[in-house]
Design a protein around this motif. Structure first.
Motif, short mmCIF file in Angstrom:
data_model
loop_
_atom_site.label_atom_id
_atom_site.label_comp_id
_atom_site.label_asym_id
_atom_site.label_seq_id
_atom_site.Cartn_x
_atom_site.Cartn_y
_atom_site.Cartn_z
N LEU A 298 0.84 -1.21 0.00
CA LEU A 298 0.00 0.00 0.00
C LEU A 298 0.87 1.25 0.00
CD1 LEU A 298 -2.77 1.34 0.10
CD2 LEU A 298 -2.71 1.10 2.59
N ASN A 299 1.94 1.25 0.77
CA ASN A 299 2.85 2.40 0.80
C ASN A 299 3.49 2.64 -0.57
OD1 ASN A 299 4.23 4.49 2.33
ND2 ASN A 299 6.07 3.27 1.93
N GLU A 300 3.83 1.58 -1.27
CA GLU A 300 4.40 1.73 -2.62
C GLU A 300 3.38 2.31 -3.60
OE1 GLU A 300 6.20 -1.91 -3.96
OE2 GLU A 300 7.54 -1.99 -2.23
N ILE A 301 2.13 1.90 -3.48
CA ILE A 301 1.07 2.45 -4.33
C ILE A 301 0.92 3.94 -4.06
CG2 ILE A 301 -1.42 2.44 -4.80
CD1 ILE A 301 -1.36 -0.61 -4.17
N ILE A 302 0.86 4.33 -2.80
CA ILE A 302 0.72 5.74 -2.43
C ILE A 302 1.93 6.53 -2.90
CG2 ILE A 302 0.63 7.33 -0.47
CD1 ILE A 302 -1.16 5.19 0.91
N ALA A 303 3.12 5.96 -2.77
CA ALA A 303 4.34 6.64 -3.24
C ALA A 303 4.30 6.84 -4.75
CB ALA A 303 5.58 5.85 -2.83
N ASP A 304 3.75 5.86 -5.49
CA ASP A 304 3.62 6.02 -6.94
C ASP A 304 2.64 7.15 -7.27
OD1 ASP A 304 5.42 3.99 -7.38
OD2 ASP A 304 3.92 2.51 -8.00
N PHE A 305 1.55 7.25 -6.52
CA PHE A 305 0.62 8.36 -6.72
C PHE A 305 1.30 9.69 -6.40
CE2 PHE A 305 -3.34 5.54 -5.68
CZ PHE A 305 -3.23 4.92 -6.91
N ASP A 306 2.08 9.71 -5.33
CA ASP A 306 2.81 10.93 -4.98
C ASP A 306 3.78 11.32 -6.09
OD1 ASP A 306 1.53 11.08 -2.51
OD2 ASP A 306 3.22 10.24 -1.39
N ASP A 307 4.43 10.33 -6.70
CA ASP A 307 5.36 10.62 -7.80
C ASP A 307 4.65 11.27 -8.98
OD1 ASP A 307 7.47 9.58 -6.34
OD2 ASP A 307 7.49 7.65 -7.39
N LEU A 308 3.40 10.87 -9.22
CA LEU A 308 2.64 11.50 -10.30
C LEU A 308 2.48 12.99 -10.06
CD1 LEU A 308 -0.28 8.93 -10.85
CD2 LEU A 308 1.66 9.35 -12.38
N LEU A 309 2.30 13.37 -8.79
CA LEU A 309 2.11 14.79 -8.46
C LEU A 309 3.35 15.64 -8.75
CD1 LEU A 309 0.10 14.58 -5.13
CD2 LEU A 309 -0.73 15.28 -7.38
N GLU A 310 4.50 15.00 -8.89
CA GLU A 310 5.73 15.73 -9.19
C GLU A 310 5.83 16.14 -10.65
OE1 GLU A 310 7.88 16.75 -6.85
OE2 GLU A 310 6.49 15.86 -5.41
N LYS A 311 4.98 15.56 -11.49
CA LYS A 311 5.01 15.89 -12.91
C LYS A 311 4.45 17.30 -13.13
CE LYS A 311 4.79 11.19 -14.52
NZ LYS A 311 4.30 10.28 -15.53
N PRO A 312 5.10 18.09 -13.99
CA PRO A 312 4.68 19.48 -14.21
C PRO A 312 3.21 19.64 -14.61
CG PRO A 312 6.80 19.09 -15.25
CD PRO A 312 6.30 17.76 -14.76
N ARG A 313 2.66 18.69 -15.33
CA ARG A 313 1.27 18.84 -15.78
C ARG A 313 0.27 18.77 -14.62
NH1 ARG A 313 0.37 13.11 -18.93
NH2 ARG A 313 0.00 11.91 -17.05
N PHE A 314 0.72 18.27 -13.47
CA PHE A 314 -0.16 18.18 -12.31
C PHE A 314 0.22 19.20 -11.23
CE2 PHE A 314 -0.17 13.58 -13.78
CZ PHE A 314 -1.34 13.72 -14.50
N ASN A 315 0.84 20.30 -11.65
CA ASN A 315 1.33 21.27 -10.67
C ASN A 315 0.23 22.03 -9.93
OD1 ASN A 315 0.50 22.97 -12.70
ND2 ASN A 315 2.42 24.08 -12.85
#
Length: 117
Positions: free
Chosen positions: A29-46
């Motif tokens: 579950l922590n890895e899934i949440i970390a992957d979602f967090d990584d998506l937020l680092e993308k400029p298109r989701f700023n």
């Protein structure tokens, strides 16, 4: 936007000796949440901000800070809605990748609310 994995605790999580009393399940579950967090680092989701996670539920909001870049043709609400929808689709792609590599069948349930001030 709320995104939850409704079958995580119902079908996947268990506390036994094989998974170190549930610790390995929580690691997934922590890895899934970390992957979602990584998506937020993308400029298109700023313009999207993570609010919190509770169990297998992930909450974000758009438009809290003036980070988005606008072309002047759309209203702010339209831009925030488009970015939030794109983020939801990216989360679905992420879950599909995780399922493929981990041989699981996690489902992602997403709900959105849009509102003016």
């Amino acid at each position: 936007m709320f995104a939850s994995i409704p079958n995580f605790f119902a079908e996947f999580y268990a506390e036994n000796d094989v998974n170190n009393n549930g610790l390995e399940c929580m690691r997934v579950l922590n890895e899934i949440i970390a992957d979602f967090d990584d998506l937020l680092e993308k400029p298109r989701f700023n313009c999207i901000e993570k609010i919190k996670t509770i169990g297998a539920t992930y909450m974000v909001a758009a438009g809290l800070t003036p980070k988005a870049v606008y072309d002047g043709t759309d209203t702010d609400l339209d831009v925030y809605l488009c970015h939030t929808c794109e983020f939801a689709f990216a989360m679905q792609d992420c879950i599909k990748r995780i399922n493929k590599h981990s041989f699981n069948n996690f489902q992602l349930r997403i709900g959105m609310l849009i509102s003016h001030n």
